[in-house]
Design an enzyme around this catalytic site. Sequence first.
Site, PDB file in Angstrom:
ATOM      1  N   GLY A   1       2.474   5.213   4.106  1.00 54.31           N
ATOM      2  CA  GLY A   1       2.719   5.335   2.673  1.00 54.31           C
ATOM      3  C   GLY A   1       2.226   6.677   2.180  1.00 54.31           C
ATOM      4  N   LYS A   2       2.475   6.937   0.894  1.00 53.37           N
ATOM      5  CA  LYS A   2       2.076   8.221   0.320  1.00 53.37           C
ATOM      6  C   LYS A   2       0.603   8.497   0.544  1.00 53.37           C
ATOM      7  CE  LYS A   2       5.542   9.740  -2.679  1.00 53.37           C
ATOM      8  NZ  LYS A   2       6.434   8.654  -3.072  1.00 53.37           N
ATOM      9  N   ARG A   3      -0.195   7.445   0.405  1.00 49.91           N
ATOM     10  CA  ARG A   3      -1.637   7.650   0.465  1.00 49.91           C
ATOM     11  C   ARG A   3      -2.106   8.114   1.842  1.00 49.91           C
ATOM     12  NH1 ARG A   3      -4.576   2.873  -2.287  1.00 49.91           N
ATOM     13  NH2 ARG A   3      -2.899   3.145  -3.791  1.00 49.91           N
ATOM     14  N   ASP A   4      -1.468   7.586   2.889  1.00 51.69           N
ATOM     15  CA  ASP A   4      -1.958   8.027   4.199  1.00 51.69           C
ATOM     16  C   ASP A   4      -1.042   9.021   4.898  1.00 51.69           C
ATOM     17  OD1 ASP A   4      -1.745   4.597   5.362  1.00 51.69           O
ATOM     18  OD2 ASP A   4      -0.294   5.833   4.356  1.00 51.69           O
TER      19      ASP A   4
END
Length: 480
Positions: free
Chosen positions: A252-255
């Site tokens: 996802g964007k976060r990782d």
Amino acid sequence: MIENKQQKVVTRFAPSPTGFLHIGGIRTALYAWAYAKKNNGTFILRIEDTDKAREVGGSIDHIIESLKWIGIDWSEGPDISGPNAPYKQSERLASYQKYAKILVEKGLAYADPYTEEEVESFRKKAEEEKRPFLYRDHRPENPPVWDGTKPLRFKITDVKSYEWVDEVRGKLKAGPEALDDFILIKSDGYPTYNFAHIIDDLEMGVTHIMRADEFISSTPKFLALYEALELERPSFVTLPPIMGADGKKKLGKRDGAKDFLEYRNEGYLPDAMINFLAFIGWNPGGEKEILTKEEFINLFDIKQIHISGGGFNEEKLDWINKEHIKRLPEEELEKNIFAWLPQELHIKKLIPLIVERISKFSDIKTMVDSGELDFFYKEPAYEASKLIYKDVSSQKIKSNLEEALDSLQMTEEEDFTFEKIKALLMDIANHMDSRGEVLHPIRFALSGLDKSPDPFILADILGKKETITRINKAISILSL
Ligand code: GLU
């Protein structure tokens, strides 16, 4: 039967211009591109821009820039045209109309007469009655003539189970639950993905469709369309998802699912990105982990694409990038490194020292900002105590420095090389109780840093004159 006349491999990358590309998209492009290259085939870039509501301005340029940066090229695409132009779906509406009409004539497509509210009320009713909503339960008996203002739906005549072979996953089967009268052309005149990609792949002669696993569930719809239009099925190649570092959920964007061009801005090498992405979801077997672009293309084979998702591991990326940096031809290495260094540090001798300490070029900025390289052009300022090693007396440190100084001074300017300096200083150091007694004060005298490269590299970089000056200065500080 309308057949794919071309025998040669044709693949495509078909992004929607809904924002930047992240590594998932690039990896799809990479595999499709490599497969075409390996087979002397054709790789096409096609822009799937039929969902105007989701379109983000500037995406197409951004996609093209991302692909060009990593070194993926195409022989047909919106920027260069080609025999199957145009390459933007929004400019191919006539093709979709043509095939839509064929389906209407065959009695396999019809205009959807309902308003959105009516469809919504059917959906609600099904929900209340706890049964799945199926449009085909409401199929109108006498649909109006399709004039383009109403959605055009595909008429599923045979609600059956479909079997197909996925080149990666083997035999797959799905059916009735995926089959309903889906929309081919929306009321705004644009086709849906389900319809458009099939027509484009046909007209562009695509032989292998490489795409993400989210399309598996819709495949029965695609198969129903191939059947209705009497088309040969292309090969389906489903790529494994890219998982986060924990290997459990999709990236996802976060990782890490960031704009791909950020990797360029951070100073990763395009070939290292290819190498890294190649191995997320594919492995040719064997031990080799560092591949050039050409080696990757030669080794690439659909048979070795994995079924399950590969983890995105940033440490691995850094390691691969470092290995690629080390392998750069001298001139290119210098060009890349100097691009990140202030003018006064454009010194060839600094290059090995920098390479040793970075995994991506932006690390150079961190080195510069932290003052790690200041020693080169700024004479260090420090307290005498910094020169002291453990509990060795200041007298002893001073005499050690004097001994080193004598020895270095006797060396001819042209012999003042890393090897020579190392030999001289080690000769002295080996006679001490501890080597640090002489190596530490010299290192500190030359760098003024608690952490720095070894004194031999420092002296080599600084040259004889500056080395002597700095050691002299340390001696005088100790004499105060
Ligand atoms: N336009 C689709 C997407 O961006 C591409 C799917 C395909 O490759 O067929 O997800």
